[in-house]
Design a protein around this motif. Structure first.
Motif, PDB file in Angstrom:
ATOM      1  N   GLY A  60      -8.354  -3.913  -4.898  1.00 20.74           N
ATOM      2  CA  GLY A  60      -7.798  -4.994  -5.692  1.00 20.74           C
ATOM      3  C   GLY A  60      -6.544  -5.583  -5.095  1.00 20.74           C
ATOM      4  O   GLY A  60      -6.113  -5.209  -4.002  1.00 20.74           O
ATOM      5  N   MET A  61      -5.978  -6.516  -5.857  1.00 21.64           N
ATOM      6  CA  MET A  61      -4.750  -7.174  -5.423  1.00 21.64           C
ATOM      7  C   MET A  61      -3.927  -7.595  -6.638  1.00 21.64           C
ATOM      8  O   MET A  61      -4.455  -8.141  -7.600  1.00 21.64           O
ATOM      9  N   GLU A  62      -2.643  -7.302  -6.553  1.00 24.04           N
ATOM     10  CA  GLU A  62      -1.673  -7.763  -7.549  1.00 24.04           C
ATOM     11  C   GLU A  62      -0.938  -8.955  -6.949  1.00 24.04           C
ATOM     12  O   GLU A  62      -0.591  -8.932  -5.767  1.00 24.04           O
ATOM     13  N   THR A  63      -0.690  -9.960  -7.773  1.00 28.89           N
ATOM     14  CA  THR A  63       0.056 -11.135  -7.319  1.00 28.89           C
ATOM     15  C   THR A  63       1.092 -11.487  -8.368  1.00 28.89           C
ATOM     16  O   THR A  63       0.804 -11.455  -9.569  1.00 28.89           O
ATOM     17  N   ALA A  73       2.720 -10.286  -3.240  1.00 29.30           N
ATOM     18  CA  ALA A  73       1.394  -9.721  -3.475  1.00 29.30           C
ATOM     19  C   ALA A  73       1.295  -8.334  -2.864  1.00 29.30           C
ATOM     20  O   ALA A  73       2.036  -7.992  -1.934  1.00 29.30           O
ATOM     21  N   MET A  74       0.386  -7.547  -3.422  1.00 34.42           N
ATOM     22  CA  MET A  74       0.097  -6.216  -2.906  1.00 34.42           C
ATOM     23  C   MET A  74      -1.407  -5.983  -2.999  1.00 34.42           C
ATOM     24  O   MET A  74      -2.000  -6.150  -4.071  1.00 34.42           O
ATOM     25  N   SER A  75      -2.034  -5.611  -1.884  1.00 34.50           N
ATOM     26  CA  SER A  75      -3.439  -5.232  -1.907  1.00 34.50           C
ATOM     27  C   SER A  75      -3.523  -3.707  -1.917  1.00 34.50           C
ATOM     28  O   SER A  75      -2.616  -3.020  -1.439  1.00 34.50           O
ATOM     29  N   TYR A  76      -4.602  -3.188  -2.476  1.00 34.57           N
ATOM     30  CA  TYR A  76      -4.749  -1.740  -2.577  1.00 34.57           C
ATOM     31  C   TYR A  76      -6.223  -1.367  -2.600  1.00 34.57           C
ATOM     32  O   TYR A  76      -7.081  -2.176  -2.945  1.00 34.57           O
ATOM     33  N   GLY A  77      -6.505  -0.141  -2.230  1.00 33.60           N
ATOM     34  CA  GLY A  77      -7.865   0.371  -2.288  1.00 33.60           C
ATOM     35  C   GLY A  77      -7.864   1.880  -2.263  1.00 33.60           C
ATOM     36  O   GLY A  77      -7.013   2.500  -1.633  1.00 33.60           O
ATOM     37  N   TYR A 147      -7.930  12.353  -5.336  1.00 38.13           N
ATOM     38  CA  TYR A 147      -7.757  10.906  -5.425  1.00 38.13           C
ATOM     39  C   TYR A 147      -6.848  10.471  -4.283  1.00 38.13           C
ATOM     40  O   TYR A 147      -5.923  11.207  -3.904  1.00 38.13           O
ATOM     41  N   GLU A 148      -7.114   9.274  -3.735  1.00 36.82           N
ATOM     42  CA  GLU A 148      -6.207   8.694  -2.744  1.00 36.82           C
ATOM     43  C   GLU A 148      -6.260   7.182  -2.841  1.00 36.82           C
ATOM     44  O   GLU A 148      -7.241   6.601  -3.300  1.00 36.82           O
ATOM     45  N   LEU A 149      -5.170   6.537  -2.390  1.00 38.80           N
ATOM     46  CA  LEU A 149      -5.077   5.082  -2.399  1.00 38.80           C
ATOM     47  C   LEU A 149      -4.113   4.650  -1.301  1.00 38.80           C
ATOM     48  O   LEU A 149      -3.085   5.280  -1.087  1.00 38.80           O
ATOM     49  N   ARG A 150      -4.456   3.575  -0.624  1.00 41.60           N
ATOM     50  CA  ARG A 150      -3.568   2.938   0.352  1.00 41.60           C
ATOM     51  C   ARG A 150      -3.203   1.564  -0.186  1.00 41.60           C
ATOM     52  O   ARG A 150      -4.016   0.907  -0.828  1.00 41.60           O
TER      53      ARG A 150
END
Length: 156
Positions: A60-63, A73-77, A147-150
């Motif tokens: 996803g992405m926060e804006t 903005a920040m993208s994450y997965g 769980y992990e996320l970048r």
């Protein structure tokens, strides 16, 4: 510029705590993109939108918008690892939301560098500043990563 940074950080923390971190998927609004989940928060001239796809594994992405212009903005997965039990997945995400409510002004991207509750531990490492940053978070159940996320982002 410093005042705008402080205002943006304060807004970002409030927006995150008012959407997924507190309400999870219950905070969703009708999505603009088919198959996505969308969360929104507005305070005066600032507007926050988080759009993501998936559940166990997601991206996803926060804006953040200021006066209707995207400024940050920040993208994450990421997601859960090798778990199929729905109750265990729910408890991991509930713990994640707990950690996300503890984000700080020094690093408003995700949660704190470390948070523990029972046998779960949240770890978060990042580099950079609000202007440009990247990071990695994980949740461990005892000694097993579940769980992990970048993530990465900054000013637009």
């Amino acid at each position: 510029m410093i005042h705008m940074h402080r205002r943006l950080i304060s807004f970002l923390l409030t927006a995150k705590r008012s959407t997924y971190a507190s309400q999870g998927d219950d905070a969703t609004v009708p999505p603009q993109l088919q198959g996505s989940k969308q969360l929104e928060y507005r305070d005066g001239a600032y507007f926050y939108r988080d759009i993501y796809f998936g559940m166990e594994r997601f991206t996803g992405m926060e804006t953040v918008y200021h006066l209707d212009q995207p400024v940050w903005a920040m993208s994450y997965g990421g997601g859960v690892l090798n778990i199929s039990d729905r109750e265990q997945i729910r408890s991991i995400y509930a713990f994640l939301r707990e950690a996300l409510r503890l984000g700080s002004e020094e690093a408003p991207y995700r949660g704190p560098d470390i948070w523990k509750n029972g046998s779960l531990i949240y770890l978060n490492q990042w580099e950079g500043t609000l202007d440009r940053f990247h990071g990695y978070e994980e949740i461990r159940l005892k000694d097993t990563k579940v769980y992990e996320l970048r993530y990465q982002g900054g000013f637009i």
